[in-house]
Design a protein around this motif. Sequence first.
Motif, PDB file in Angstrom:
ATOM      1  N   SER A  85     -10.944  14.354   2.739  1.00  0.00           N
ATOM      2  CA  SER A  85     -11.776  13.519   3.609  1.00  0.00           C
ATOM      3  C   SER A  85     -11.324  13.497   5.063  1.00  0.00           C
ATOM      4  O   SER A  85     -12.099  13.189   5.959  1.00  0.00           O
ATOM      5  CB  SER A  85     -11.789  12.086   3.076  1.00  0.00           C
ATOM      6  OG  SER A  85     -10.501  11.484   3.221  1.00  0.00           O
ATOM      7  N   GLY A  86     -10.037  13.780   5.290  1.00  0.00           N
ATOM      8  CA  GLY A  86      -9.501  13.654   6.637  1.00  0.00           C
ATOM      9  C   GLY A  86      -9.007  12.252   6.940  1.00  0.00           C
ATOM     10  O   GLY A  86      -8.429  12.001   8.004  1.00  0.00           O
ATOM     11  N   LEU A  87      -9.224  11.318   6.007  1.00  0.00           N
ATOM     12  CA  LEU A  87      -8.742   9.950   6.170  1.00  0.00           C
ATOM     13  C   LEU A  87      -7.278   9.868   5.750  1.00  0.00           C
ATOM     14  O   LEU A  87      -6.806  10.654   4.925  1.00  0.00           O
ATOM     15  CB  LEU A  87      -9.573   8.982   5.316  1.00  0.00           C
ATOM     16  CG  LEU A  87     -11.062   8.872   5.673  1.00  0.00           C
ATOM     17  CD1 LEU A  87     -11.777   7.989   4.656  1.00  0.00           C
ATOM     18  CD2 LEU A  87     -11.252   8.319   7.077  1.00  0.00           C
ATOM     19  N   ASP A  88      -6.568   8.917   6.310  1.00  0.00           N
ATOM     20  CA  ASP A  88      -5.148   8.753   6.018  1.00  0.00           C
ATOM     21  C   ASP A  88      -4.965   7.633   4.991  1.00  0.00           C
ATOM     22  O   ASP A  88      -5.208   6.462   5.292  1.00  0.00           O
ATOM     23  CB  ASP A  88      -4.394   8.408   7.318  1.00  0.00           C
ATOM     24  CG  ASP A  88      -2.883   8.434   7.137  1.00  0.00           C
ATOM     25  OD1 ASP A  88      -2.418   8.866   6.063  1.00  0.00           O
ATOM     26  OD2 ASP A  88      -2.178   8.025   8.077  1.00  0.00           O
ATOM     27  N   PHE A  89      -4.559   8.003   3.789  1.00  0.00           N
ATOM     28  CA  PHE A  89      -4.353   7.026   2.726  1.00  0.00           C
ATOM     29  C   PHE A  89      -2.861   6.772   2.527  1.00  0.00           C
ATOM     30  O   PHE A  89      -2.048   7.700   2.566  1.00  0.00           O
ATOM     31  CB  PHE A  89      -4.957   7.529   1.412  1.00  0.00           C
ATOM     32  CG  PHE A  89      -6.458   7.620   1.425  1.00  0.00           C
ATOM     33  CD1 PHE A  89      -7.240   6.516   1.151  1.00  0.00           C
ATOM     34  CD2 PHE A  89      -7.085   8.830   1.711  1.00  0.00           C
ATOM     35  CE1 PHE A  89      -8.625   6.593   1.152  1.00  0.00           C
ATOM     36  CE2 PHE A  89      -8.475   8.922   1.718  1.00  0.00           C
ATOM     37  CZ  PHE A  89      -9.238   7.805   1.445  1.00  0.00           C
ATOM     38  N   SER A  90      -2.533   5.520   2.292  1.00  0.00           N
ATOM     39  CA  SER A  90      -1.126   5.175   2.057  1.00  0.00           C
ATOM     40  C   SER A  90      -0.765   5.273   0.581  1.00  0.00           C
ATOM     41  O   SER A  90       0.401   5.521   0.239  1.00  0.00           O
ATOM     42  CB  SER A  90      -0.834   3.762   2.559  1.00  0.00           C
ATOM     43  OG  SER A  90      -1.607   2.800   1.850  1.00  0.00           O
ATOM     44  N   VAL A 208      -8.718   4.786  -6.542  1.00  0.00           N
ATOM     45  CA  VAL A 208      -8.944   3.930  -5.377  1.00  0.00           C
ATOM     46  C   VAL A 208      -7.869   4.257  -4.353  1.00  0.00           C
ATOM     47  O   VAL A 208      -6.669   4.138  -4.640  1.00  0.00           O
ATOM     48  CB  VAL A 208      -8.881   2.435  -5.750  1.00  0.00           C
ATOM     49  CG1 VAL A 208      -8.911   1.575  -4.482  1.00  0.00           C
ATOM     50  CG2 VAL A 208     -10.038   2.065  -6.659  1.00  0.00           C
ATOM     51  N   GLY A 209      -8.287   4.706  -3.186  1.00  0.00           N
ATOM     52  CA  GLY A 209      -7.355   5.007  -2.117  1.00  0.00           C
ATOM     53  C   GLY A 209      -7.252   3.851  -1.139  1.00  0.00           C
ATOM     54  O   GLY A 209      -8.268   3.278  -0.745  1.00  0.00           O
ATOM     55  N   VAL A 210      -6.014   3.512  -0.775  1.00  0.00           N
ATOM     56  CA  VAL A 210      -5.776   2.458   0.214  1.00  0.00           C
ATOM     57  C   VAL A 210      -5.605   3.119   1.574  1.00  0.00           C
ATOM     58  O   VAL A 210      -4.706   3.934   1.773  1.00  0.00           O
ATOM     59  CB  VAL A 210      -4.508   1.647  -0.125  1.00  0.00           C
ATOM     60  CG1 VAL A 210      -4.276   0.555   0.924  1.00  0.00           C
ATOM     61  CG2 VAL A 210      -4.603   1.047  -1.516  1.00  0.00           C
ATOM     62  N   LEU A 211      -6.492   2.793   2.502  1.00  0.00           N
ATOM     63  CA  LEU A 211      -6.420   3.385   3.830  1.00  0.00           C
ATOM     64  C   LEU A 211      -5.204   2.854   4.588  1.00  0.00           C
ATOM     65  O   LEU A 211      -4.889   1.661   4.518  1.00  0.00           O
ATOM     66  CB  LEU A 211      -7.702   3.095   4.608  1.00  0.00           C
ATOM     67  CG  LEU A 211      -8.883   3.963   4.170  1.00  0.00           C
ATOM     68  CD1 LEU A 211     -10.195   3.320   4.535  1.00  0.00           C
ATOM     69  CD2 LEU A 211      -8.787   5.349   4.777  1.00  0.00           C
ATOM     70  N   THR A 221      -3.451  -5.926  -1.069  1.00  0.00           N
ATOM     71  CA  THR A 221      -2.389  -5.796  -2.068  1.00  0.00           C
ATOM     72  C   THR A 221      -2.714  -6.593  -3.326  1.00  0.00           C
ATOM     73  O   THR A 221      -2.488  -6.130  -4.451  1.00  0.00           O
ATOM     74  CB  THR A 221      -1.046  -6.284  -1.485  1.00  0.00           C
ATOM     75  OG1 THR A 221      -0.730  -5.504  -0.323  1.00  0.00           O
ATOM     76  CG2 THR A 221       0.079  -6.149  -2.504  1.00  0.00           C
ATOM     77  N   ALA A 222      -3.281  -7.784  -3.154  1.00  0.00           N
ATOM     78  CA  ALA A 222      -3.644  -8.620  -4.306  1.00  0.00           C
ATOM     79  C   ALA A 222      -4.703  -7.934  -5.154  1.00  0.00           C
ATOM     80  O   ALA A 222      -4.636  -7.946  -6.396  1.00  0.00           O
ATOM     81  CB  ALA A 222      -4.136  -9.977  -3.824  1.00  0.00           C
ATOM     82  N   PHE A 223      -5.694  -7.312  -4.503  1.00  0.00           N
ATOM     83  CA  PHE A 223      -6.763  -6.665  -5.254  1.00  0.00           C
ATOM     84  C   PHE A 223      -6.256  -5.410  -5.959  1.00  0.00           C
ATOM     85  O   PHE A 223      -6.590  -5.162  -7.119  1.00  0.00           O
ATOM     86  CB  PHE A 223      -7.922  -6.314  -4.327  1.00  0.00           C
ATOM     87  CG  PHE A 223      -9.114  -5.728  -5.045  1.00  0.00           C
ATOM     88  CD1 PHE A 223      -9.801  -6.457  -5.998  1.00  0.00           C
ATOM     89  CD2 PHE A 223      -9.537  -4.433  -4.774  1.00  0.00           C
ATOM     90  CE1 PHE A 223     -10.895  -5.923  -6.683  1.00  0.00           C
ATOM     91  CE2 PHE A 223     -10.621  -3.880  -5.436  1.00  0.00           C
ATOM     92  CZ  PHE A 223     -11.306  -4.632  -6.389  1.00  0.00           C
ATOM     93  N   THR A 224      -5.435  -4.595  -5.284  1.00  0.00           N
ATOM     94  CA  THR A 224      -4.920  -3.377  -5.928  1.00  0.00           C
ATOM     95  C   THR A 224      -3.982  -3.723  -7.079  1.00  0.00           C
ATOM     96  O   THR A 224      -3.917  -2.991  -8.074  1.00  0.00           O
ATOM     97  CB  THR A 224      -4.215  -2.466  -4.913  1.00  0.00           C
ATOM     98  OG1 THR A 224      -3.195  -3.201  -4.205  1.00  0.00           O
ATOM     99  CG2 THR A 224      -5.202  -1.890  -3.913  1.00  0.00           C
ATOM    100  N   SER A 225      -3.282  -4.839  -6.979  1.00  0.00           N
ATOM    101  CA  SER A 225      -2.444  -5.294  -8.103  1.00  0.00           C
ATOM    102  C   SER A 225      -3.318  -5.663  -9.293  1.00  0.00           C
ATOM    103  O   SER A 225      -2.981  -5.373 -10.456  1.00  0.00           O
ATOM    104  CB  SER A 225      -1.596  -6.497  -7.680  1.00  0.00           C
ATOM    105  OG  SER A 225      -0.659  -6.125  -6.678  1.00  0.00           O
TER     106      SER A 225
END
Length: 242
Positions: A85-90, A208-211, A221-225
């Motif tokens: 995508s070219g997006l930066d995911f952590s 699910v990628g975190v930008l 962080t709460a939602f990804t947990s």
Amino acid sequence: MVKNITTAVVLITLLLGRTVVAGEITIASGAGYKQPLLEIIALYEKKSGKRITPVFGNMSHLISQAALSGKVSLILGDRKFLDRSGLDFSSFHHMGHGRLVLAYRKGIALESVLDIPGDSITRIGMPDSAKAIYGLAAAESLNSSTMMKKVHKKLLIFSTVPQVSAYLITGEIDVGFINLTDALWLKEKIGGYITVNEKTYTPVTIEVGVLRGFENDPETTAFTSFLKTETLHPILSKYGMK
């Protein structure tokens, strides 16, 4: 169909352009995963009292709008699309596996994908292979054999999986390549579906990628947990993602 695509792009732009309420996060998702994501969000909001804003569309448009707006913290989609995508995911959070199916409208019976070159099938829908996960999977599957040469004149290309499904429901196409998740959601409105041989297309891994820039945001962080908990398993199984 052009009108439908334009409307979808405008809707995504409006949603991402609006003012985000403090403490609210936005997750973008491929349209083929709308129903399970909405159920996941509803469950999270009920348990946490917090709000999540989802936006849906084809991955190409979502990625472009996420880059332009800077307001999307999470994107749900196929890892291949996210990586290029070219997006930066952590970080990435695994959600399940996607499966390609060939669904057919009510009024016809289909026993095999190999039947679609026949005269009884005149209109075949598929998502755009350049913009949608399952369009790419369908193109790979058709090209893995001589099938593409036999059916290319019957193909109608749509922007997203739900658009293919909508045309199946109305009977405007005979069969359509969609994901198992959408087929399960619509099973009472279509004639049925056939699972496409998974060896004929690159595996679809839903994550699910975190930008980057949102990795330390407490709401993100709460939602990804929450996404890592077993609470989600019944929803993911219900929609064929496990």
